[in-house]
Design an enzyme around this catalytic site. Structure first.
Site, short mmCIF file in Angstrom:
data_model
loop_
_atom_site.label_atom_id
_atom_site.label_comp_id
_atom_site.label_asym_id
_atom_site.label_seq_id
_atom_site.Cartn_x
_atom_site.Cartn_y
_atom_site.Cartn_z
N PRO A 86 0.81 -1.23 0.00
CA PRO A 86 0.00 0.00 0.00
C PRO A 86 0.84 1.28 0.00
CG PRO A 86 -0.36 -1.28 2.03
CD PRO A 86 0.49 -2.11 1.13
N GLU A 113 0.74 -7.77 8.73
CA GLU A 113 0.83 -6.35 9.03
C GLU A 113 1.97 -5.66 8.29
OE1 GLU A 113 0.27 -8.68 11.30
OE2 GLU A 113 -1.67 -8.12 12.15
N ARG A 150 -4.37 -8.65 -20.45
CA ARG A 150 -5.35 -8.28 -21.48
C ARG A 150 -4.74 -7.40 -22.57
NH1 ARG A 150 -7.65 -3.32 -20.96
NH2 ARG A 150 -9.65 -3.79 -21.90
N ASP A 164 -10.05 2.06 -24.55
CA ASP A 164 -10.34 1.88 -23.13
C ASP A 164 -10.40 3.20 -22.40
OD1 ASP A 164 -10.37 -0.85 -23.05
OD2 ASP A 164 -8.31 -1.06 -22.37
CL1 6GU Z 1 -0.55 -3.67 -3.16
N1 6GU Z 1 -1.42 -4.24 -0.74
C1 6GU Z 1 -2.22 -4.06 0.31
N2 6GU Z 1 -2.09 -4.85 1.37
N3 6GU Z 1 -3.16 -3.12 0.35
C2 6GU Z 1 -3.27 -2.34 -0.73
C3 6GU Z 1 -2.47 -2.48 -1.86
C4 6GU Z 1 -1.53 -3.46 -1.83
N4 6GU Z 1 -2.83 -1.56 -2.76
C5 6GU Z 1 -3.82 -0.88 -2.20
N5 6GU Z 1 -4.09 -1.34 -0.98
#
Ligand code: 6GU
Length: 221
Positions: A86, A113, A150, A164
């Protein structure tokens, strides 16, 4: 293209890659996908892959050795290693295009975590799929693989992704099929006119209008 995915939950991927377009792409030999359970590379007798953080704090962290060894067993000169996390850079369609030109992607799914900071040194790129937190990188790896596959030649008609949403920083124009009138809602007459120039103009106008209304941020880019 070859895509290797590292995850301690390999069964999460089964149905996703065994249906529809992604299945067909593999059957045609356009992409080869392999899921690797890096738990097998754990030096621990119980195959443990996570430990509490040094210095204290909540949660468990993925330890580095299994992921390093798994990546090293797969890596070649053509490999491009992506860590799904994230705190990575936000994934966009442009990146899907550039990744679709690679020969070999290795996707590392973070989990629990978090993970030991040293794992980041394995990655050529760190990606997030949006500003929200998932329980694991597996979902992100599926999203990434789908969006790249794709685009590979022979998977879907090029025509289908040339227009797209996002490709030209524009959302798609509205489309209609049969019937011409449905519950009082009519198909715009220009689409029935057979005038291809007018239809193209109408579609571009509608694309711009829709983008202005819904995603003005795309037009600014
Ligand atoms: Cl790549 N991993 C996690 N755990 N949460 C996320 C993410 C990735 N991308 C957005 N939220």
């Amino acid at each position: 293209m070859k895509i290797d995915i590292l995850s301690i939950f390999p069964s999460m991927f089964a149905s996703v890659f065994e249906e529809s377009i992604l299945k067909r792409a593999q059957d045609k030999g356009i992409v080869k996908i392999e899921i690797h359970d890096f738990r097998e590379f754990s030096p621990d007798p119980h195959k443990k892959v996570d430990f509490p953080p040094f210095g204290g704090g909540a949660g468990m962290l993925l330890r580095p050795e299994p992921i390093f060894e798994c990546v090293e067993s797969l890596k070649t000169e053509e490999s491009y290693v992506i860590l799904l996390t994230p705190d990575g850079q936000i994934y966009k369609q442009e990146q899907a295009y550039s990744l679709s030109l690679k020969m070999h992607l290795i996707l590392i799914c973070g989990h629990y975590e978090g993970f030991d900071e040293r794992i980041r040194t394995l990655a050529d790129l760190e990606l997030s799929i949006g500003d929200y937190v998932l329980t694991g990188g597996e979902y992100a790896a599926m999203v990434l693989a789908d969006s790249v596959i794709r685009l590979l030649p022979g998977v879907i008609k090029e025509e289908s992704h040339k227009n797209d949403s996002f490709t030209n920083h524009l959302l798609d124009y509205p489309s209609y099929t049969k019937p011409r009138v449905f519950r009082g809602m009519e198909v715009p007459s220009v689409l029935l006119s057979g005038d291809h120039k007018k239809i193209a103009e109408y579609r571009l106008e509608e694309s711009i209008k829709r983008t202005k209304e819904r995603r003005p941020d795309l037009l600014e880019r």
